[in-house]
Write a protein that holds these residues in place. Structure first.
Motif, PDB file in Angstrom:
ATOM      1  N   MET A   1      48.301  51.777  35.112  1.00  0.00           N
ATOM      2  CA  MET A   1      50.033  52.726  34.527  1.00  0.00           C
ATOM      3  C   MET A   1      48.611  53.848  33.728  1.00  0.00           C
ATOM      4  O   MET A   1      47.140  52.690  33.284  1.00  0.00           O
ATOM      5  N   PRO A   2      48.393  54.723  32.952  1.00  0.00           N
ATOM      6  CA  PRO A   2      46.539  55.524  32.890  1.00  0.00           C
ATOM      7  C   PRO A   2      46.815  54.993  31.287  1.00  0.00           C
ATOM      8  O   PRO A   2      45.221  55.556  30.998  1.00  0.00           O
ATOM      9  N   PHE A   3      47.250  54.580  30.530  1.00  0.00           N
ATOM     10  CA  PHE A   3      46.565  53.731  29.350  1.00  0.00           C
ATOM     11  C   PHE A   3      46.090  52.395  29.298  1.00  0.00           C
ATOM     12  O   PHE A   3      45.583  52.074  28.366  1.00  0.00           O
ATOM     13  N   ILE A   4      46.294  51.691  30.898  1.00  0.00           N
ATOM     14  CA  ILE A   4      45.850  50.440  30.675  1.00  0.00           C
ATOM     15  C   ILE A   4      43.924  50.726  30.875  1.00  0.00           C
ATOM     16  O   ILE A   4      43.741  51.602  32.723  1.00  0.00           O
ATOM     17  N   ASP A   5      43.055  49.746  30.348  1.00  0.00           N
ATOM     18  CA  ASP A   5      41.338  50.310  31.298  1.00  0.00           C
ATOM     19  C   ASP A   5      41.225  49.256  32.479  1.00  0.00           C
ATOM     20  O   ASP A   5      41.550  47.934  32.140  1.00  0.00           O
ATOM     21  N   GLY A   6      41.624  49.757  33.473  1.00  0.00           N
ATOM     22  CA  GLY A   6      41.464  48.817  34.899  1.00  0.00           C
ATOM     23  C   GLY A   6      40.210  47.586  35.039  1.00  0.00           C
ATOM     24  O   GLY A   6      40.742  46.871  35.432  1.00  0.00           O
ATOM     25  N   GLU A   7      39.172  48.899  34.567  1.00  0.00           N
ATOM     26  CA  GLU A   7      38.540  46.862  34.390  1.00  0.00           C
ATOM     27  C   GLU A   7      38.475  45.837  33.968  1.00  0.00           C
ATOM     28  O   GLU A   7      38.419  45.415  33.893  1.00  0.00           O
ATOM     29  N   GLN A   8      38.985  46.380  32.444  1.00  0.00           N
ATOM     30  CA  GLN A   8      39.071  45.325  31.265  1.00  0.00           C
ATOM     31  C   GLN A   8      40.310  44.204  31.905  1.00  0.00           C
ATOM     32  O   GLN A   8      40.044  42.813  31.798  1.00  0.00           O
ATOM     33  N   LEU A   9      41.128  44.891  32.403  1.00  0.00           N
ATOM     34  CA  LEU A   9      42.833  43.778  33.547  1.00  0.00           C
ATOM     35  C   LEU A   9      41.970  43.177  34.098  1.00  0.00           C
ATOM     36  O   LEU A   9      42.401  42.384  33.905  1.00  0.00           O
ATOM     37  N   LEU A  10      40.981  43.326  34.830  1.00  0.00           N
ATOM     38  CA  LEU A  10      40.160  42.958  35.879  1.00  0.00           C
ATOM     39  C   LEU A  10      39.597  41.959  35.455  1.00  0.00           C
ATOM     40  O   LEU A  10      39.295  40.416  36.149  1.00  0.00           O
ATOM     41  N   ASP A  11      38.701  41.734  34.860  1.00  0.00           N
ATOM     42  CA  ASP A  11      38.427  41.163  34.114  1.00  0.00           C
ATOM     43  C   ASP A  11      38.609  39.686  33.568  1.00  0.00           C
ATOM     44  O   ASP A  11      39.055  39.061  33.643  1.00  0.00           O
ATOM     45  N   VAL A  12      39.771  40.180  33.064  1.00  0.00           N
ATOM     46  CA  VAL A  12      40.539  39.388  32.445  1.00  0.00           C
ATOM     47  C   VAL A  12      41.485  38.203  33.730  1.00  0.00           C
ATOM     48  O   VAL A  12      41.196  37.253  33.178  1.00  0.00           O
ATOM     49  N   VAL A  13      42.141  38.962  33.893  1.00  0.00           N
ATOM     50  CA  VAL A  13      42.501  38.281  35.022  1.00  0.00           C
ATOM     51  C   VAL A  13      41.389  37.511  35.983  1.00  0.00           C
ATOM     52  O   VAL A  13      41.881  36.531  36.737  1.00  0.00           O
ATOM     53  N   ASN A  14      40.040  37.918  36.241  1.00  0.00           N
ATOM     54  CA  ASN A  14      39.627  37.217  37.274  1.00  0.00           C
ATOM     55  C   ASN A  14      38.695  35.977  36.244  1.00  0.00           C
ATOM     56  O   ASN A  14      39.135  34.755  36.749  1.00  0.00           O
ATOM     57  N   GLY A  15      38.655  36.263  34.983  1.00  0.00           N
ATOM     58  CA  GLY A  15      38.645  34.961  33.588  1.00  0.00           C
ATOM     59  C   GLY A  15      39.530  34.179  33.832  1.00  0.00           C
ATOM     60  O   GLY A  15      39.776  32.552  33.715  1.00  0.00           O
ATOM     61  N   ILE A  16      41.011  34.356  33.989  1.00  0.00           N
ATOM     62  CA  ILE A  16      42.363  33.417  34.533  1.00  0.00           C
ATOM     63  C   ILE A  16      41.703  32.344  35.448  1.00  0.00           C
ATOM     64  O   ILE A  16      42.160  31.214  35.796  1.00  0.00           O
ATOM     65  N   LEU A  17      41.664  33.677  36.707  1.00  0.00           N
ATOM     66  CA  LEU A  17      41.851  32.839  37.866  1.00  0.00           C
ATOM     67  C   LEU A  17      40.220  31.642  37.529  1.00  0.00           C
ATOM     68  O   LEU A  17      40.812  30.914  38.803  1.00  0.00           O
ATOM     69  N   GLU A  18      39.214  32.431  37.433  1.00  0.00           N
ATOM     70  CA  GLU A  18      38.355  31.466  37.596  1.00  0.00           C
ATOM     71  C   GLU A  18      38.749  29.671  36.971  1.00  0.00           C
ATOM     72  O   GLU A  18      38.321  29.061  37.273  1.00  0.00           O
ATOM     73  N   ALA A  19      39.190  29.721  35.636  1.00  0.00           N
ATOM     74  CA  ALA A  19      39.545  29.351  34.425  1.00  0.00           C
ATOM     75  C   ALA A  19      40.413  28.012  35.035  1.00  0.00           C
ATOM     76  O   ALA A  19      40.265  27.003  35.224  1.00  0.00           O
ATOM     77  N   ASP A  20      41.483  28.675  35.810  1.00  0.00           N
ATOM     78  CA  ASP A  20      42.270  27.994  36.824  1.00  0.00           C
ATOM     79  C   ASP A  20      41.795  26.854  37.676  1.00  0.00           C
ATOM     80  O   ASP A  20      42.496  26.257  38.444  1.00  0.00           O
ATOM     81  N   GLU A  21      40.746  27.530  38.741  1.00  0.00           N
ATOM     82  CA  GLU A  21      39.932  26.748  39.919  1.00  0.00           C
ATOM     83  C   GLU A  21      39.339  25.754  39.086  1.00  0.00           C
ATOM     84  O   GLU A  21      38.740  24.860  39.943  1.00  0.00           O
ATOM     85  N   LYS A  22      38.751  25.958  37.822  1.00  0.00           N
ATOM     86  CA  LYS A  22      37.893  24.821  37.284  1.00  0.00           C
ATOM     87  C   LYS A  22      38.673  23.948  36.688  1.00  0.00           C
ATOM     88  O   LYS A  22      38.284  22.611  36.633  1.00  0.00           O
ATOM     89  N   ALA A  23      39.752  24.310  36.260  1.00  0.00           N
ATOM     90  CA  ALA A  23      40.523  23.400  36.124  1.00  0.00           C
ATOM     91  C   ALA A  23      41.580  22.296  36.381  1.00  0.00           C
ATOM     92  O   ALA A  23      41.493  22.175  37.897  1.00  0.00           O
ATOM     93  N   VAL A  24      40.895  21.172  35.365  1.00  0.00           N
ATOM     94  CA  VAL A  24      41.304  19.673  36.904  1.00  0.00           C
ATOM     95  C   VAL A  24      42.696  18.570  35.911  1.00  0.00           C
ATOM     96  O   VAL A  24      43.646  18.920  37.233  1.00  0.00           O
ATOM     97  N   ASN A  25      42.851  18.720  34.875  1.00  0.00           N
ATOM     98  CA  ASN A  25      44.124  17.560  35.022  1.00  0.00           C
ATOM     99  C   ASN A  25      44.956  19.010  33.579  1.00  0.00           C
ATOM    100  O   ASN A  25      46.101  18.720  33.762  1.00  0.00           O
ATOM    101  N   GLY A  26      44.523  19.692  32.760  1.00  0.00           N
ATOM    102  CA  GLY A  26      45.654  20.344  31.847  1.00  0.00           C
ATOM    103  C   GLY A  26      45.260  21.907  32.759  1.00  0.00           C
ATOM    104  O   GLY A  26      44.606  22.921  32.410  1.00  0.00           O
ATOM    105  N   GLU A  27      46.090  21.755  34.064  1.00  0.00           N
ATOM    106  CA  GLU A  27      46.107  22.648  34.951  1.00  0.00           C
ATOM    107  C   GLU A  27      45.971  24.401  33.981  1.00  0.00           C
ATOM    108  O   GLU A  27      47.118  24.143  32.936  1.00  0.00           O
TER     109      GLU A  27
END
Length: 87
Positions: A1-27
């Motif tokens: 989609m042309p109105f979405i900043d691709g770099e910013q989207l990937l940064d947010v998604v990667n941050g969520i994936l990294e936080a999920d890998e580190k989460a222990v009990n509160g998935e």
């Protein structure tokens, strides 16, 4: 989609994936959300064709046979007959 900043989207998604890998009990993500992130198998669906189907003829800018000899009025509200012949 042309109105979405691709770099910013990937940064947010990667941050969520990294936080999920580190989460222990509160998935952060549920198992269903993790499954949706996995690559799956691609499918292509093609409709069946009717063997008897004949596509309609395409008129490429030429007048149709019904209207070929007719002239159209250029003014709105005028008829093909002159006003003197109308009673």
């Amino acid at each position: 989609m042309p109105f979405i900043d691709g770099e910013q989207l990937l940064d947010v998604v990667n941050g969520i994936l990294e936080a999920d890998e580190k989460a222990v009990n509160g998935e952060l993500m549920s198992n269903a959300e993790r499954r949706r992130n996995l690559k799956g198998q691609s499918h292509t669906f093609t409709p069946e064709r009717d063997p008897n189907y004949v596509p309609p003829a395409v008129n490429k800018g030429r007048a149709s046979p019904k209207s070929a000899g007719k002239k159209r009025s250029t003014k709105k509200g005028t008829s093909k007959r002159s006003r003197s012949s109308v009673r």
